[in-house]
Design a protein around this motif. Structure first.
Motif, mmCIF file in Angstrom:
data_model
loop_
_atom_site.group_PDB
_atom_site.id
_atom_site.type_symbol
_atom_site.label_atom_id
_atom_site.label_comp_id
_atom_site.label_asym_id
_atom_site.label_seq_id
_atom_site.Cartn_x
_atom_site.Cartn_y
_atom_site.Cartn_z
ATOM 1 N N THR A 1 0.839 -1.254 0.150
ATOM 2 C CA THR A 1 0.159 -0.093 -0.043
ATOM 3 C C THR A 1 0.905 1.088 -0.138
ATOM 4 O O THR A 1 0.629 2.176 -0.791
ATOM 5 C CB THR A 1 -0.965 -0.024 1.230
ATOM 6 O OG1 THR A 1 -1.819 -1.183 1.012
ATOM 7 C CG2 THR A 1 -1.727 1.109 1.209
ATOM 8 N N TYR B 1 0.808 4.005 -2.948
ATOM 9 C CA TYR B 1 0.289 5.652 -2.946
ATOM 10 C C TYR B 1 1.695 6.393 -2.858
ATOM 11 O O TYR B 1 1.439 7.524 -3.545
ATOM 12 C CB TYR B 1 -0.502 5.757 -1.491
ATOM 13 C CG TYR B 1 -1.780 5.184 -1.541
ATOM 14 C CD1 TYR B 1 -2.870 5.959 -2.044
ATOM 15 C CD2 TYR B 1 -2.047 3.950 -1.344
ATOM 16 C CE1 TYR B 1 -4.074 5.480 -2.289
ATOM 17 C CE2 TYR B 1 -3.637 3.540 -1.175
ATOM 18 C CZ TYR B 1 -4.452 4.154 -1.881
ATOM 19 O OH TYR B 1 -5.720 3.831 -2.177
ATOM 20 N N TRP C 1 1.918 10.387 -3.736
ATOM 21 C CA TRP C 1 1.587 11.260 -2.534
ATOM 22 C C TRP C 1 2.666 11.177 -1.398
ATOM 23 O O TRP C 1 3.771 10.556 -1.321
ATOM 24 C CB TRP C 1 0.145 10.474 -2.199
ATOM 25 C CG TRP C 1 -0.803 10.709 -3.099
ATOM 26 C CD1 TRP C 1 -0.783 11.087 -4.423
ATOM 27 C CD2 TRP C 1 -2.100 10.288 -2.677
ATOM 28 N NE1 TRP C 1 -2.020 11.063 -5.003
ATOM 29 C CE2 TRP C 1 -3.011 10.622 -4.078
ATOM 30 C CE3 TRP C 1 -2.904 9.927 -1.712
ATOM 31 C CZ2 TRP C 1 -4.276 10.385 -4.093
ATOM 32 C CZ3 TRP C 1 -4.196 9.683 -1.876
ATOM 33 C CH2 TRP C 1 -4.920 9.919 -3.033
ATOM 34 N N ASP D 1 -7.222 -0.177 -5.942
ATOM 35 C CA ASP D 1 -5.706 0.018 -5.093
ATOM 36 C C ASP D 1 -5.390 -1.381 -4.901
ATOM 37 O O ASP D 1 -6.082 -2.272 -5.416
ATOM 38 C CB ASP D 1 -5.712 0.916 -4.079
ATOM 39 C CG ASP D 1 -6.454 0.380 -2.810
ATOM 40 O OD1 ASP D 1 -6.907 -0.874 -2.577
ATOM 41 O OD2 ASP D 1 -6.214 1.174 -1.681
ATOM 42 N N TRP E 1 -11.430 3.377 -6.311
ATOM 43 C CA TRP E 1 -11.113 4.980 -6.600
ATOM 44 C C TRP E 1 -11.746 5.533 -7.969
ATOM 45 O O TRP E 1 -11.622 5.023 -9.076
ATOM 46 C CB TRP E 1 -9.682 5.115 -6.686
ATOM 47 C CG TRP E 1 -8.984 5.414 -5.268
ATOM 48 C CD1 TRP E 1 -8.349 4.477 -4.567
ATOM 49 C CD2 TRP E 1 -8.836 6.512 -4.364
ATOM 50 N NE1 TRP E 1 -7.963 4.731 -3.534
ATOM 51 C CE2 TRP E 1 -8.093 6.019 -3.350
ATOM 52 C CE3 TRP E 1 -9.136 7.944 -4.699
ATOM 53 C CZ2 TRP E 1 -7.893 7.032 -2.384
ATOM 54 C CZ3 TRP E 1 -8.897 8.692 -3.712
ATOM 55 C CH2 TRP E 1 -8.300 8.517 -2.364
#
Length: 138
Positions: free
Chosen positions: A18, A22, A28, A117, A123
């Motif tokens: 994860t 991301y 991010w 994801d 999303w």
């Protein structure tokens, strides 16, 4: 009581995967990163996406329901123009996102597509030309 959401917390199977998706894939930035426990990302001015390792989530919140199908939740990332929907979907897919649907023009006037994801959370990437769409843009 103020009308707002401050955190969206999701339980994830593999926090390292994860994190990679991301942070490395989508670019991010972590606001808080506790390896093996939680990754928190400031996703808006007053909104944090909190990604918890399943064990810690279950210890605090309770057992996770498991089985076939999707979690009954979607997250959305709105953008100011339709071409940005395609660009965000391409970035997510390059990061390893599961392609769910390509972007299409919707009957209500928007343009949206979906990706999954690493845990399958859906999303929506959306351009919403209406007034509610403007509410969520920075």
């Amino acid at each position: 009581m103020d009308q707002r959401i401050s955190f969206v917390t999701l339980a994830v199977r593999d926090l390292d995967a994860t994190r990679s998706f991301y942070l490395d894939g989508l670019g991010w930035e972590a606001a808080l990163d506790v390896p093996g426990e939680v990754l928190m990302i400031q996703a808006g001015q007053h909104l944090v996406l909190s990604l918890w390792a399943e064990a810690g989530f279950e210890a605090e919140v309770g057992p996770i329901r498991r089985g076939p199908g999707l979690a009954p939740i979607t997250l959305a990332h709105n953008v100011p123009a339709p071409e940005e929907v395609d660009a965000v979907l391409a970035t997510a897919r390059a990061a390893g996102a599961e392609p769910v649907t390509d972007a299409v023009a919707r009957d209500w006037g928007g343009y949206t597509g979906y990706f999954g994801d690493p845990d399958g959370y859906r999303w929506e990437v959306a351009h919403n030309p209406g007034p509610i769409g403007q509410v969520v843009l920075p």
